[in-house]
Enzyme design. Structure first.
Site, PDB file in Angstrom:
ATOM      1  CB  SER A 140      35.401 -23.761  40.189  1.00 31.61           C
ATOM      2  OG  SER A 140      36.463 -24.573  40.628  1.00 31.61           O
ATOM      3  CG  HIS A 166      31.237 -25.334  40.006  1.00 25.08           C
ATOM      4  ND1 HIS A 166      31.564 -26.673  39.910  1.00 25.08           N
ATOM      5  CD2 HIS A 166      32.264 -24.752  40.667  1.00 25.08           C
ATOM      6  CE1 HIS A 166      32.733 -26.888  40.490  1.00 25.08           C
ATOM      7  NE2 HIS A 166      33.172 -25.727  40.971  1.00 25.08           N
TER       8      HIS A 166
END
Length: 302
Positions: free
Chosen positions: A201, A247
């Site tokens: 991610s 993230h």
């Protein structure tokens, strides 16, 4: 192309043969060097035909077309790096399914307790976890998203990876992906060293940021990527069990590197495109070293 049938019209005149294949008779000559050549050595030219050596010599003086960001525009269209990254993640996921030890041995954790009670993590010299974790994903039943974790990440990589790889070129795209994933791991290490995480991610968020930055630079439509980014950031902070550090770290790292790629001066583009990822790597390495020294001196889990 020039022919001269009179070359063999005289009774004692030898028939010309190809300069590369002496056993082949021919009356066709290169329009550039005038050497006789057979059909296998003949290449189409703007006027007539040329031999292979003359064509190669001419190509050396032709400047290769480039994209707006310096990648070879005439390169192969197949996004080799994108497909390779997807393939690696898929193979690693199969390895995870065969043994849970793959996750324990290669997940991102700054400092923690392993399956057998030993202290593990980046602070214990396992620096490879900063990189290997970006190729791991949640196993079935292993978290909030389970198998959808890898499915979404690979879909995102397949959806935007080829376009970025085409405009950036292979090595710039690969550097962007790996450094974005590394940036996510580093922020997690700095902010929550005892928490574990897996997933691509961070690298995917770096690609999102790059798509936005490069799209703005080239005057493209960035509305869809902004919408996708906002939705994913909302999910990141709203759903428990998601490493927001990974993230956000990937997002910031990818955005910074993409800005260097997109806004480098034309005269110094190649130098900037080499220096930027090196500089980002050095900064991340220094941050990791400082955090490791801090954890080692404090002995958090010891």
């Amino acid at each position: 192309m020039s022919t001269d049938p009179n070359l063999a019209s005289g009774p004692g005149t030898p028939i010309p043969t190809c300069y590369r294949h002496p056993g082949r008779e021919t009356y066709v000559r290169c329009t550039r060097c005038d050497r006789p050549m057979c059909p296998d050595c003949m290449r189409d030219a703007a006027v007539g035909h040329q031999c292979v050596e003359c064509v190669a010599e001419g190509n050396r003086n032709v400047r290769q077309p480039r994209t707006a960001l310096g990648a070879r525009a005439a390169g192969p269209a197949t996004p080799v790096v994108t497909y390779t990254l997807i393939g690696i993640c898929a193979l690693v996921y199969l390895a995870e399914l065969s043994s849970v030890r793959v996750v324990w041995d290669y997940m991102m954790v700054g400092q923690g307790i392993g399956r057998t009670g030993q202290v593990i993590g980046v602070a214990e010299g396992e620096w490879y976890r900063l990189v290997t974790s970006m190729f791991l994903h949640q196993r079935p039943g292993g978290g909030s998203f389970s198998i959808t974790h890898i499915l979404f990440n690979m879909w995102a990589l397949w959806a935007i990876g080829p376009a970025l790889e085409q405009v950036l070129g292979r090595w710039r795209f690969l550097a962007l992906y790996l450094l974005s994933g590394l940036g996510g791991s580093v922020l997690l290490y700095l902010q929550a060293p005892t928490e574990g995480a897996v997933g691509a991610s961070g690298a995917i968020f770096g690609l999102f940021a790059a798509y936005f930055v490069i799209g703005r630079r080239l005057g493209g439509q960035v509305g869809p990527i902004v919408f996708l980014l906002v939705i994913n950031l909302v999910i990141t902070f709203a759903v428990p069990g998601i490493s927001w550090q990974g993230h956000v770290g990937g997002l910031v790292t990818g955005g910074v590197l993409a800005a260097a790629y997109a806004y480098a001066p034309a005269r110094a583009r190649q130098a900037v495109h080499i220096a930027a990822p090196v500089a980002v790597l050095v900064v991340l390495a220094v941050l990791v070293a400082v955090k490791t020294a801090e954890l080692s001196s404090s002995g958090v889990l010891l």
